[in-house]
Write a protein that holds these residues in place. Sequence first.
Motif, short mmCIF file in Angstrom:
data_model
loop_
_atom_site.label_atom_id
_atom_site.label_comp_id
_atom_site.label_asym_id
_atom_site.label_seq_id
_atom_site.Cartn_x
_atom_site.Cartn_y
_atom_site.Cartn_z
N ALA A 47 0.83 -1.20 0.00
CA ALA A 47 0.00 0.00 0.00
C ALA A 47 0.87 1.26 0.00
O ALA A 47 0.55 2.25 -0.68
CB ALA A 47 -0.93 0.01 1.21
N LEU A 48 1.97 1.24 0.75
CA LEU A 48 2.88 2.40 0.77
C LEU A 48 3.52 2.61 -0.61
O LEU A 48 3.55 3.73 -1.12
CB LEU A 48 3.96 2.19 1.82
N VAL A 49 4.02 1.53 -1.19
CA VAL A 49 4.64 1.63 -2.52
C VAL A 49 3.61 2.10 -3.54
O VAL A 49 3.87 2.97 -4.37
CB VAL A 49 5.25 0.28 -2.94
N ALA A 50 2.41 1.51 -3.47
CA ALA A 50 1.35 1.85 -4.42
C ALA A 50 0.96 3.32 -4.32
O ALA A 50 0.74 3.99 -5.34
CB ALA A 50 0.13 0.97 -4.19
N SER A 51 0.89 3.85 -3.10
CA SER A 51 0.52 5.27 -2.94
C SER A 51 1.59 6.17 -3.54
O SER A 51 1.27 7.20 -4.15
CB SER A 51 0.30 5.60 -1.47
N GLY A 52 2.87 5.80 -3.37
CA GLY A 52 3.95 6.59 -3.95
C GLY A 52 3.92 6.57 -5.47
O GLY A 52 4.05 7.62 -6.11
N VAL A 53 3.74 5.39 -6.04
CA VAL A 53 3.68 5.27 -7.50
C VAL A 53 2.46 6.00 -8.05
O VAL A 53 2.54 6.69 -9.09
CB VAL A 53 3.66 3.78 -7.91
N ALA A 54 1.33 5.87 -7.37
CA ALA A 54 0.10 6.55 -7.81
C ALA A 54 0.29 8.06 -7.79
O ALA A 54 -0.15 8.77 -8.70
CB ALA A 54 -1.07 6.14 -6.93
N THR A 55 0.95 8.57 -6.76
CA THR A 55 1.19 10.01 -6.66
C THR A 55 2.10 10.51 -7.77
O THR A 55 1.84 11.55 -8.39
CB THR A 55 1.81 10.36 -5.28
N LEU A 56 3.17 9.79 -8.05
CA LEU A 56 4.07 10.18 -9.14
C LEU A 56 3.35 10.15 -10.48
O LEU A 56 3.57 11.03 -11.34
CB LEU A 56 5.29 9.25 -9.17
N SER A 57 2.47 9.17 -10.68
CA SER A 57 1.69 9.10 -11.91
C SER A 57 0.78 10.31 -12.03
O SER A 57 0.66 10.92 -13.09
CB SER A 57 0.84 7.81 -11.93
N PHE A 58 0.14 10.67 -10.92
CA PHE A 58 -0.75 11.84 -10.91
C PHE A 58 0.02 13.12 -11.25
O PHE A 58 -0.44 13.93 -12.07
CB PHE A 58 -1.40 11.97 -9.53
N LEU A 59 1.18 13.29 -10.64
CA LEU A 59 1.97 14.49 -10.89
C LEU A 59 2.37 14.59 -12.36
O LEU A 59 2.33 15.67 -12.96
CB LEU A 59 3.22 14.50 -10.00
N ALA A 60 2.76 13.45 -12.94
CA ALA A 60 3.19 13.46 -14.34
C ALA A 60 2.01 13.79 -15.27
O ALA A 60 2.15 14.60 -16.20
CB ALA A 60 3.78 12.10 -14.71
N LEU A 70 -1.70 11.07 -3.26
CA LEU A 70 -2.71 10.02 -3.36
C LEU A 70 -2.41 8.91 -2.36
O LEU A 70 -1.28 8.41 -2.31
CB LEU A 70 -2.77 9.44 -4.77
N GLY A 71 -3.41 8.55 -1.58
CA GLY A 71 -3.26 7.46 -0.61
C GLY A 71 -4.45 6.53 -0.68
O GLY A 71 -5.40 6.75 -1.44
N SER A 72 -4.44 5.49 0.13
CA SER A 72 -5.49 4.47 0.11
C SER A 72 -6.86 5.10 0.36
O SER A 72 -7.04 5.91 1.27
CB SER A 72 -5.21 3.41 1.17
N SER A 73 -7.85 4.68 -0.44
CA SER A 73 -9.19 5.23 -0.34
C SER A 73 -10.06 4.43 0.63
O SER A 73 -10.19 3.21 0.50
CB SER A 73 -9.86 5.25 -1.72
N PHE A 74 -10.69 5.13 1.59
CA PHE A 74 -11.58 4.48 2.54
C PHE A 74 -12.88 4.02 1.89
O PHE A 74 -13.55 3.12 2.38
CB PHE A 74 -11.91 5.45 3.69
N ALA A 75 -13.25 4.64 0.76
CA ALA A 75 -14.52 4.32 0.12
C ALA A 75 -14.59 2.88 -0.39
O ALA A 75 -15.68 2.33 -0.56
CB ALA A 75 -14.77 5.29 -1.04
N TYR A 76 -13.43 2.26 -0.60
CA TYR A 76 -13.41 0.91 -1.18
C TYR A 76 -13.26 -0.19 -0.14
O TYR A 76 -13.17 -1.38 -0.49
CB TYR A 76 -12.26 0.82 -2.20
N ILE A 77 -13.22 0.16 1.15
CA ILE A 77 -12.98 -0.85 2.18
C ILE A 77 -14.05 -1.95 2.16
O ILE A 77 -13.75 -3.14 2.03
CB ILE A 77 -12.90 -0.21 3.58
N ALA A 78 -15.32 -1.55 2.31
CA ALA A 78 -16.40 -2.54 2.37
C ALA A 78 -16.51 -3.37 1.08
O ALA A 78 -16.63 -4.60 1.15
CB ALA A 78 -17.72 -1.85 2.68
#
Length: 434
Positions: A47-60, A70-78
């Motif tokens: 999850a930590l690695v994924a949030s970092g990669v997702a953030t770099l993708s967003f910035l680009a 970008l970090g883990s979304s609470f909306a998808y827990i359930a």
Amino acid sequence: MRQPVLHIHERPAHFPQWLLFSLQHVFAMFGATILVPILTGLNTSVALVASGVATLSFLAITRFKVPTYLGSSFAYIAPIIAVSQQWGVEAALFGGIVAGSVYGVVSLIIYKTGVNWLLRLLPPVVVGPVIMVIGLSLAPVAIDMSMNQDGAYNGTFMTIALLTLGITMLAMTKLKGVWGAVPILFGIVGGYAVAAAFGIIDYSPIQQASLFQLPDFTMVFVDYMPMWQVGALLAIVPVALVTMTEHIGDQMVTSKIIGRETMKDPGLHRTLLGDGVGKAVASALGGPPCTTYGENNGVMAITRVYSVYVIAGAALMAISFGFLGHIEAFISTIPNPVKGGISILLFGVIASNGLRTMVESKVDLAEKRNLIISSVILVIGLGGAMVQIGSFPVQGMALATVVGILLNAILPHEEDDTAVEVNTTEETKQASNF
């Protein structure tokens, strides 16, 4: 508006300064980002690695014009829990990838039709209360972390949270220069020392951790050939409609904080696409779908450091923490009351930005129409109201936004009596000249 410490495209002058600025963002997102995998059974390091990669993708994708983490979304827990139990975790992750692709479709529509129609749907009288809902709806989370242990009140926890909050406020108001730009970090360090003095920190994760570790990636398209489980997709993909609304709210907050309309430059289509790609990439790696984080908006609002280089540095830190066992273990030992004390301030700052939106836009609450719209949005958003559409619930901030848009569209504008009086006076003057 106060001048920023660092503008969007400015780099910190020195590497230690850069490190401190980025580290604040890591601390701000860490608790929420690892909580989602803990609750859903996914791997926290991934999850930590994924949030970092997702953030770099967003910035680009946003051309490095939007400082957003970008970090883990609470909306998808359930949905992830439900789908994992019935079809397996890989089906849930594939659902996250498809949800990200929905963002791509919507961003293309906005690119073709423009965003002005959307801005007309969301005037300040709607935007301000919605931003307030974003911050205030997180208030119970901050208070729960601050004073509860296993669901029961703990006076020691509350004491630590308040001391942490006090240290942060002192750092925010008293420190100047570079140190004045890192009050969150002072709050974390000071709160951690207080928690250590109270003897509530569990150091066993540090003792058990290895120096280097390889996160347990689940490469969806390698380890698993997705089957089109309609039930799994119906459970997860519609959540994208909710998180899109949250995304727009977060971009409203970001725009107000940095003083730049991100929905026009680089455009809502790009920020939505960046968010969607972030979701898809994070899910493909085996982490929970990611979303833009209000916690990090709070850090920017407090520190006035808007640099995308600082956000990118936080993303690289998050990725490295996923591979460094001791660092991840150390950060995981930060107790809840310390995170709660910081969150009280962070979430409050977000809500205050909503109030500032209405004040700066001169929204007149003496006008019945504005009073009705803002009042209903606040109660719907904070009161737990929900509308069930089939098996898909629309609630909280998403429902409040929809209700606000509808009220803004159907409620008539009051006649401007002042304008009538001015015109009448002008006509009288002209008549007297004859």
